[in-house]
Design an enzyme around this catalytic site. Structure first.
Site, PDB file in Angstrom:
ATOM      1  N   PHE A 126       0.829  -1.218   0.000  1.00 25.74           N
ATOM      2  CA  PHE A 126       0.000   0.000   0.000  1.00 25.74           C
ATOM      3  C   PHE A 126       0.860   1.263   0.000  1.00 25.74           C
ATOM      4  CE2 PHE A 126      -3.217  -2.494   2.857  1.00 25.74           C
ATOM      5  CZ  PHE A 126      -3.691  -3.203   1.768  1.00 25.74           C
TER       6      PHE A 126
ATOM      7  N   GLU B 112       0.509  14.143   9.526  1.00 26.56           N
ATOM      8  CA  GLU B 112      -0.132  13.324   8.487  1.00 26.56           C
ATOM      9  C   GLU B 112      -1.645  13.302   8.715  1.00 26.56           C
ATOM     10  OE1 GLU B 112       1.390   9.312   8.136  1.00 26.56           O
ATOM     11  OE2 GLU B 112      -0.264   8.698   6.846  1.00 26.56           O
TER      12      GLU B 112
HETATM   13  C1  LIG Z   1      -4.732   3.992  -0.709  1.00 25.83           C
HETATM   14  C2  LIG Z   1      -3.831   3.691   0.440  1.00 25.83           C
HETATM   15  C3  LIG Z   1      -2.611   4.342   0.538  1.00 25.83           C
HETATM   16  C4  LIG Z   1      -1.735   4.036   1.587  1.00 25.83           C
HETATM   17  N1  LIG Z   1      -0.508   4.641   1.628  1.00 25.83           N
HETATM   18  C5  LIG Z   1       0.402   4.206   2.552  1.00 25.83           C
HETATM   19  C6  LIG Z   1       1.754   4.680   2.507  1.00 25.83           C
HETATM   20  O1  LIG Z   1       2.126   5.524   1.677  1.00 25.83           O
HETATM   21  N2  LIG Z   1       2.638   4.177   3.406  1.00 25.83           N
HETATM   22  C7  LIG Z   1       2.275   3.249   4.343  1.00 25.83           C
HETATM   23  O2  LIG Z   1       3.128   2.834   5.114  1.00 25.83           O
HETATM   24  N3  LIG Z   1       0.999   2.799   4.424  1.00 25.83           N
HETATM   25  C8  LIG Z   1       0.061   3.243   3.546  1.00 25.83           C
HETATM   26  N4  LIG Z   1      -1.229   2.770   3.592  1.00 25.83           N
HETATM   27  C9  LIG Z   1      -1.575   1.780   4.612  1.00 25.83           C
HETATM   28  C10 LIG Z   1      -2.569   2.266   5.666  1.00 25.83           C
HETATM   29  O3  LIG Z   1      -1.982   3.177   6.538  1.00 25.83           O
HETATM   30  C11 LIG Z   1      -3.123   1.020   6.369  1.00 25.83           C
HETATM   31  O4  LIG Z   1      -3.970   0.360   5.427  1.00 25.83           O
HETATM   32  C12 LIG Z   1      -3.892   1.328   7.638  1.00 25.83           C
HETATM   33  O5  LIG Z   1      -3.031   1.789   8.641  1.00 25.83           O
HETATM   34  C13 LIG Z   1      -4.667   0.099   8.175  1.00 25.83           C
HETATM   35  O6  LIG Z   1      -3.821  -1.015   8.261  1.00 25.83           O
HETATM   36  P1  LIG Z   1      -4.307  -2.413   7.604  1.00 25.83           P
HETATM   37  O7  LIG Z   1      -4.749  -2.121   6.215  1.00 25.83           O
HETATM   38  O8  LIG Z   1      -3.244  -3.406   7.807  1.00 25.83           O
HETATM   39  O9  LIG Z   1      -5.596  -2.801   8.423  1.00 25.83           O
HETATM   40  P2  LIG Z   1      -5.621  -3.692   9.772  1.00 25.83           P
HETATM   41  O10 LIG Z   1      -4.647  -3.147  10.732  1.00 25.83           O
HETATM   42  O11 LIG Z   1      -5.525  -5.125   9.391  1.00 25.83           O
HETATM   43  O12 LIG Z   1      -7.089  -3.382  10.282  1.00 25.83           O
HETATM   44  C14 LIG Z   1      -8.268  -4.142   9.885  1.00 25.83           C
HETATM   45  C15 LIG Z   1      -9.457  -3.643  10.713  1.00 25.83           C
HETATM   46  O13 LIG Z   1      -9.215  -3.901  12.087  1.00 25.83           O
HETATM   47  C16 LIG Z   1      -9.411  -2.708  12.839  1.00 25.83           C
HETATM   48  N5  LIG Z   1      -8.548  -2.704  13.999  1.00 25.83           N
HETATM   49  C17 LIG Z   1      -7.186  -2.814  14.048  1.00 25.83           C
HETATM   50  N6  LIG Z   1      -6.756  -2.769  15.306  1.00 25.83           N
HETATM   51  C18 LIG Z   1      -7.850  -2.630  16.092  1.00 25.83           C
HETATM   52  C19 LIG Z   1      -8.067  -2.549  17.502  1.00 25.83           C
HETATM   53  N7  LIG Z   1      -7.049  -2.595  18.374  1.00 25.83           N
HETATM   54  N8  LIG Z   1      -9.339  -2.402  17.958  1.00 25.83           N
HETATM   55  C20 LIG Z   1     -10.372  -2.361  17.077  1.00 25.83           C
HETATM   56  N9  LIG Z   1     -10.243  -2.458  15.751  1.00 25.83           N
HETATM   57  C21 LIG Z   1      -8.989  -2.592  15.263  1.00 25.83           C
HETATM   58  C22 LIG Z   1      -9.061  -1.589  11.873  1.00 25.83           C
HETATM   59  O14 LIG Z   1      -9.621  -0.350  12.298  1.00 25.83           O
HETATM   60  C23 LIG Z   1      -9.690  -2.124  10.595  1.00 25.83           C
HETATM   61  O15 LIG Z   1     -11.059  -1.825  10.582  1.00 25.83           O
HETATM   62  C24 LIG Z   1      -2.130   3.084   2.575  1.00 25.83           C
HETATM   63  C25 LIG Z   1      -3.374   2.469   2.483  1.00 25.83           C
HETATM   64  C26 LIG Z   1      -4.216   2.730   1.436  1.00 25.83           C
HETATM   65  C27 LIG Z   1      -5.533   2.012   1.350  1.00 25.83           C
END
Ligand SMILES: Cc1cc2nc3c(=O)[nH]c(=O)nc-3n(C[C@H](O)[C@H](O)[C@H](O)COP(=O)(O)OP(=O)(O)OC[C@H]3O[C@@H](n4cnc5c(N)ncnc54)[C@H](O)[C@@H]3O)c2cc1C
Length: 385
Positions: A159, A248
């Site tokens: 991502f 950010e």
């Molecule tokens: C278009 C796009 C651009 C991006 N750009 C970057 C970038 O440039 N650099 C970078 O490093 N990242 C980037 N990201 C990543 C983004 O920051 C992550 O997708 C985000 O932090 C969520 O992590 P995850 O997708 O692993 O979801 P997960 O951590 O797997 O979360 C899944 C679900 O579980 C929930 N959840 C997690 N922990 C808890 C908790 N303790 N209690 C309750 N609910 C919880 C979340 O809210 C979510 O609903 C990007 C993402 C997208 C979609």
């Protein structure tokens, strides 16, 4: 209510940006959209315009401004025109604060002039296939060589915005195992040259929205990173992330509020033109009430975004306040843009209408930079819960 966040200089800058968008972005935006990214050349144009150098000190070729307000103007103007500047927001709004705060004098001289011109584009890689919200769980490793001359980087990220075009990527990696007391210990930031052997760009990801920003997978196989490219102190990376995430998140909050404001404008124009049952859609009381409710929400989000922007510029925006601004503005934008799309009827679902693109673009605001759930965790912790 009088808006006090922007002064004369910001408004003059707004005029420049508005004219630039009209001339350089609007006419070609459909092509970028279809290609799934803004072209690399566009970033040179942004460099020439001086966008990347606004907050860079003069000795490295920048304008030496300390304020984030110019970036906020760009968010408003892009939303107003229904466009974006591709993945370049990450270069300037996310990566620059790290370079300014933690790069040594030698690194700044080496990196910042090309940062300003757009010759070197930056991205930041925190998220991994196995971990996003829980960054302390990252698995990418950077092992210091025995002679201490370089790190050997191994792992994968996903991502990553700007990941296709990036020339250097700030990679978060484990340089030491976590300790029993502190899972966050042992993470470091390396500014990796994307031309290094073993560095690979995987798929350019096909997204729901933000079609003009190149989001990619990255992988590292025994990538040699010179110790000269370690950013800040070894093992202290997690605390650096904590210090920079408020900016950010404020940026995302401001972008979301700007998109909500633009959605109301697009919807108002549409309903005033569209005739149904012999009347304009604007004449129905439901339409007036829906738009009035949206405007009230946008006004509230603007107040929150402006206040957070002032606090950021004053160096006072706390992590919990930034989380609160992001949570509030992105949830408002979600509700408002959905209602504004509904007022467009079927046309709102067509990508040729800006409201459809806004709907898709905005969705990620509640996910990236930390999800709404993670924002609530930060706010709750600050409340002592
Ligand atoms: C278009 C796009 C651009 C991006 N750009 C970057 C970038 O440039 N650099 C970078 O490093 N990242 C980037 N990201 C990543 C983004 O920051 C992550 O997708 C985000 O932090 C969520 O992590 P995850 O997708 O692993 O979801 P997960 O951590 O797997 O979360 C899944 C679900 O579980 C929930 N959840 C997690 N922990 C808890 C908790 N303790 N209690 C309750 N609910 C919880 C979340 O809210 C979510 O609903 C990007 C993402 C997208 C979609």
């Amino acid at each position: 209510m009088r808006r006090t966040v922007f002064q004369e200089d910001h408004e003059a800058f707004r005029e420049t940006i508005r004219a630039f968008i009209e001339a350089e972005v609007v006419p070609v935006y459909d092509e970028w959209y279809a290609a799934g990214q803004a072209p690399r050349d566009f970033y040179y144009k942004l460099g020439e315009l001086g966008i990347f150098g606004i907050e860079v000190p003069e000795e490295y070729g920048g304008a030496g401004e300390e304020s984030f307000k110019y970036q906020a103007v760009i968010y408003e103007e892009c939303a107003r025109a229904g466009v974006s500047f591709g993945g370049s927001g990450v270069h300037v709004a996310l990566c620059l604060p790290y370079l300014k705060a933690y790069a040594t004098e030698e690194q700044k001289k080496r990196w910042l002039p090309d940062f300003v011109s757009g010759q070197t584009m930056y991205a930041i890689a925190m998220t991994e296939p196995g971990t996003g919200s829980d960054l302390a769980g990252m698995k990418t490793t950077a092992k210091l060589s025995e002679d201490g001359s370089h790190y050997l980087l191994n792992g994968a990220k996903t991502f990553i915005t700007g990941g296709v075009h990036a020339d250097r990527v700030i990679v978060c990696a484990r340089t030491a195992a976590p300790t029993a007391e502190d899972r966050r210990h042992g993470i470091s930031l390396l500014v990796v040259d994307t031309k290094s052997e073993g560095y690979a760009v995987g798929r350019k990801l096909d997204k729901l929205g933000l079609k003009t920003s190149d989001t990619a997978e990255l992988s590292f196989t025994d990538v040699k990173v010179p110790v000269e490219d370690l950013l800040g102190e070894e093992h202290k990376g997690f605390s650096y992330l904590g210090q920079n995430l408020p900016q950010e998140r404020l940026g995302i909050a401001f972008g979301a509020y700007s998109q909500a404001a633009a959605a109301v404008r697009f919807a108002q124009q549409y309903v005033e033109d569209r005739t149904v049952f012999g009347k304009t859609v604007a004449s129905f009381q439901n339409t007036k009430f829906e738009l009035a409710g949206c405007q009230a929400e946008v006004d509230a989000a603007q107040a929150v975004a402006d206040r957070a922007l002032e606090a950021l510029d004053a160096g006072e925006l706390s992590p919990a306040e930034a989380a609160s601004a992001k949570l509030f503005c992105t949830e408002v934008a979600h509700r408002v843009i959905d209602k504004c799309l509904q007022l467009h009827g079927g046309y709102g679902y067509m990508n040729e209408y800006p409201i459809a693109r806004l709907y898709a673009d905005n969705r990620v605001n509640r996910i990236y930079g930390g999800t709404s759930e993670v924002m609530k965790m930060i706010i709750a912790k600050n409340m002592g819960l």
